[in-house]
Design a protein around this motif. Structure first.
Motif, PDB file in Angstrom:
ATOM      1  N   MET A 185      -0.191   6.319  10.184  1.00 12.90           N
ATOM      2  CA  MET A 185      -0.363   5.168   9.301  1.00 12.90           C
ATOM      3  C   MET A 185      -0.677   5.626   7.889  1.00 12.90           C
ATOM      4  O   MET A 185      -1.143   6.734   7.655  1.00 12.90           O
ATOM      5  CB  MET A 185      -1.457   4.239   9.823  1.00 12.90           C
ATOM      6  N   ASP A 186      -0.461   4.733   6.946  1.00 15.65           N
ATOM      7  CA  ASP A 186      -0.509   5.095   5.531  1.00 15.65           C
ATOM      8  C   ASP A 186      -1.899   5.350   4.989  1.00 15.65           C
ATOM      9  O   ASP A 186      -2.091   6.204   4.138  1.00 15.65           O
ATOM     10  CB  ASP A 186       0.147   3.998   4.683  1.00 15.65           C
TER      11      ASP A 186
ATOM     12  N   GLN B 125      -3.625   8.789   6.560  1.00 14.22           N
ATOM     13  CA  GLN B 125      -3.724   9.664   5.403  1.00 14.22           C
ATOM     14  C   GLN B 125      -5.039   9.433   4.658  1.00 14.22           C
ATOM     15  O   GLN B 125      -5.629   8.359   4.749  1.00 14.22           O
ATOM     16  CB  GLN B 125      -2.592   9.366   4.402  1.00 14.22           C
ATOM     17  N   SER B 126      -5.448  10.426   3.888  1.00 17.53           N
ATOM     18  CA  SER B 126      -6.603  10.244   3.003  1.00 17.53           C
ATOM     19  C   SER B 126      -6.105   9.715   1.669  1.00 17.53           C
ATOM     20  O   SER B 126      -6.126  10.395   0.640  1.00 17.53           O
ATOM     21  CB  SER B 126      -7.340  11.572   2.804  1.00 17.53           C
ATOM     22  N   GLN B 127      -5.623   8.466   1.704  1.00 16.35           N
ATOM     23  CA  GLN B 127      -5.016   7.859   0.531  1.00 16.35           C
ATOM     24  C   GLN B 127      -5.573   6.463   0.296  1.00 16.35           C
ATOM     25  O   GLN B 127      -5.995   5.787   1.239  1.00 16.35           O
ATOM     26  CB  GLN B 127      -3.490   7.754   0.702  1.00 16.35           C
TER      27      GLN B 127
ATOM     28  N   GLN C 104      -2.101   3.445  -5.247  1.00 16.30           N
ATOM     29  CA  GLN C 104      -2.367   4.467  -6.244  1.00 16.30           C
ATOM     30  C   GLN C 104      -1.171   5.414  -6.306  1.00 16.30           C
ATOM     31  O   GLN C 104      -0.377   5.505  -5.363  1.00 16.30           O
ATOM     32  CB  GLN C 104      -3.644   5.233  -5.903  1.00 16.30           C
ATOM     33  N   PRO C 105      -0.987   6.149  -7.413  1.00 14.26           N
ATOM     34  CA  PRO C 105       0.193   7.010  -7.558  1.00 14.26           C
ATOM     35  C   PRO C 105       0.400   7.986  -6.400  1.00 14.26           C
ATOM     36  O   PRO C 105       1.537   8.196  -5.962  1.00 14.26           O
ATOM     37  CB  PRO C 105      -0.084   7.745  -8.873  1.00 14.26           C
ATOM     38  N   ALA C 106      -0.683   8.584  -5.901  1.00 12.63           N
ATOM     39  CA  ALA C 106      -0.532   9.541  -4.799  1.00 12.63           C
ATOM     40  C   ALA C 106      -0.011   8.861  -3.543  1.00 12.63           C
ATOM     41  O   ALA C 106       0.792   9.431  -2.790  1.00 12.63           O
ATOM     42  CB  ALA C 106      -1.864  10.242  -4.525  1.00 12.63           C
ATOM     43  N   TRP C 107      -0.469   7.631  -3.295  1.00  9.33           N
ATOM     44  CA  TRP C 107       0.017   6.862  -2.149  1.00  9.33           C
ATOM     45  C   TRP C 107       1.485   6.513  -2.330  1.00  9.33           C
ATOM     46  O   TRP C 107       2.279   6.591  -1.388  1.00  9.33           O
ATOM     47  CB  TRP C 107      -0.829   5.607  -2.001  1.00  9.33           C
TER      48      TRP C 107
ATOM     49  N   SER D 195       8.329   9.984   2.689  1.00  6.94           N
ATOM     50  CA  SER D 195       8.357   9.615   4.116  1.00  6.94           C
ATOM     51  C   SER D 195       7.232  10.288   4.902  1.00  6.94           C
ATOM     52  O   SER D 195       7.457  10.890   5.955  1.00  6.94           O
ATOM     53  CB  SER D 195       9.715   9.984   4.722  1.00  6.94           C
ATOM     54  N   LYS D 196       6.011  10.154   4.411  1.00  7.48           N
ATOM     55  CA  LYS D 196       4.876  10.853   5.000  1.00  7.48           C
ATOM     56  C   LYS D 196       4.114  10.045   6.042  1.00  7.48           C
ATOM     57  O   LYS D 196       3.159  10.540   6.623  1.00  7.48           O
ATOM     58  CB  LYS D 196       3.910  11.296   3.892  1.00  7.48           C
TER      59      LYS D 196
END
Length: 441
Positions: free
Chosen positions: A214-215, A264-266, A270-273, A280-281
């Motif tokens: 998951m994102d 993810q640690s997102q 935000q830009p990194a997300w 496709s992470k």
């Protein structure tokens, strides 16, 4: 479309649209500054000018609704004044309401702020329930009630909502040995968010280390809480987030997903997300209709058709806005007519077909623009039917005046810390401390 347009919800609602249907997305229509300079009663051609104070990309202009209304009403001119982000728009709106100056003829109110407006500013707005042609049955009951005081005054009419689903990458599911058919995928976690996490563990076993299930932790906890009838406040208006078992359960389940490496640690939006979408992470994301626009806008071209939409474990809502008419506006009567027209089922369906904002008017759900809707990212998936079905089972949730502060604290000062090595207990304590400090301000 944009929420909330808040923490997770705050950022989301300033955005979003189903881009396969022609929307521009994730772009505000103005700078962050306060662009609301007050209503005007007419233009140089003698027409009556109706002004709207909006935030984010609400889509009325993009969907051609202003042009259509002006053709139907040649003596009307429509102007919108837009602030990009709701966290800049809303404080200015409160200031205008307090001072009684600088208000537009029509003002948008985001779902995260509607409870506070209903409780503290209802006397500043026209009661839309008394406007000709307006009937409560025209909206989902819970949507109508969100904008209505205990005395029955309705401060605004609902535009969009955000019925929750799960968007998933079919190719990544196949690689991990999971089913790809949306009906079978939905069965994996039907009725229980714990089953969703168990599916994530199965995904991780075979998917390798290149992707996450998951994102983000914020997206997960927001999705879980969106399916609860009570989360941060009870029906009497008391803050209960620390004592509500549903909130702690959602926090703990999200923390478990973080400890297991499933999210993810997102931080969303935000830009990194954004970059993780392009690369496709991750395989799943909590997905109201407008999220498809975000996915489209941040994806590489070859991602088209690789996504699908399955039912969420439980129905929930993420996002939505209302349009209200301030009593001291210069064109109150004409503003009421415009709000009524913009929020009618036909216009809500048009908005969805172009901009991806899902209707809060059930009368739109059987219209072809909804039933036949498709999305470039999901191919032939009947997204209109899927989201309409989800919308009809959304619980009537208690919305509190400081929901935004609590949600952001649980997300940005809580569950994301677990992805950074903090224990769930440390993360919870930090979130509570931050939230309580902010609630006291």
């Amino acid at each position: 479309m944009r929420a909330a347009r808040t923490g997770t919800v705050r950022r989301a609602m300033a955005l979003a649209a189903v881009a396969s249907l022609g929307a521009g997305l994730l772009a505000g229509c103005a700078d962050d500054g306060d662009d609301e300079s007050g209503s005007s009663s007419g233009d140089s051609k003698g027409k009556t000018t109706i002004t709207l104070g909006l935030f984010g990309t609400m889509g009325f202009k993009e969907a051609g609704l202003y042009d259509e209304y002006e053709k139907l009403n040649p003596d009307i001119n429509i102007e919108e004044n837009v602030t990009e982000r709701n966290e800049n728009y809303y404080p200015a709106l409160v200031n205008h309401l307090t001072t009684g100056s600088g208000l537009q003829d029509i003002q948008a109110i985001e779902i995260a702020n509607i409870a506070e407006v209903v409780q503290t500013q209802s006397d500043k707005f026209v009661d839309m329930a008394k406007v000709s042609g307006v009937k409560p049955s025209g909206w989902l009951d819970w949507k109508w009630q969100q904008a209505t005081t205990k005395d029955g005054v309705t401060v605004g009419l609902g535009t969009d909502i955000g019925p929750m689903a799960i968007c998933y990458r079919k190719d990544l599911f196949e690689k991990a040995g999971l089913p790809t058919d949306r009906e079978e995928v939905g069965k994996l976690w039907a009725g229980d968010w714990n089953k969703f996490i168990e599916t994530g563990k199965k995904y991780k076993e075979k998917a390798g280390k290149d992707t996450f299930f998951m994102d983000s932790p914020g997206g997960l906890i927001n999705a879980i809480l969106s399916s609860e009838e009570e989360k941060f406040y009870d029906s009497s208006g008391e803050v209960i987030y620390k004592t509500n078992p549903a909130v702690k359960a959602a926090f703990d389940l999200t923390a478990e997903a973080a400890e297991e490496g499933l999210v993810q640690s997102q931080t969303q939006f935000q830009p990194a997300w954004d970059t993780t979408i392009a690369n496709s992470k991750f395989a799943t994301v909590a997905c109201p209709p407008w999220m498809l626009g975000t996915i489209k806008g941040k994806s590489q071209p070859d991602a088209a058709g690789k996504w699908d939409v399955a039912a969420a474990p439980k129905a929930g809502n993420w996002g939505g806005t209302f349009l209200g008419v301030p009593k001291n506006g210069k064109n109150v009567e004409e503003a009421q007519k415009l709000v009524t027209w913009l929020t009618a089922p036909e216009q809500q369906a048009k908005l969805f077909s172009v901009q991806g904002n899902f209707p809060s008017a059930p009368g739109a759900y059987k219209l072809p623009l909804v039933t036949d809707a498709k999305n470039e990212m999901t191919g032939d998936t009947p997204i209109g039917e899927i989201f309409a079905k989800a919308a009809e089972t959304i619980p009537s949730q208690v919305i509190g005046p400081k929901d935004q502060i609590i949600q952001q604290g649980l997300t940005d000062n809580g569950v994301i810390l677990v992805t950074q090595g903090k224990s769930p207990e440390e993360a919870w304590d930090n979130a509570v401390k931050t939230i309580d400090n902010n609630l006291e301000k």
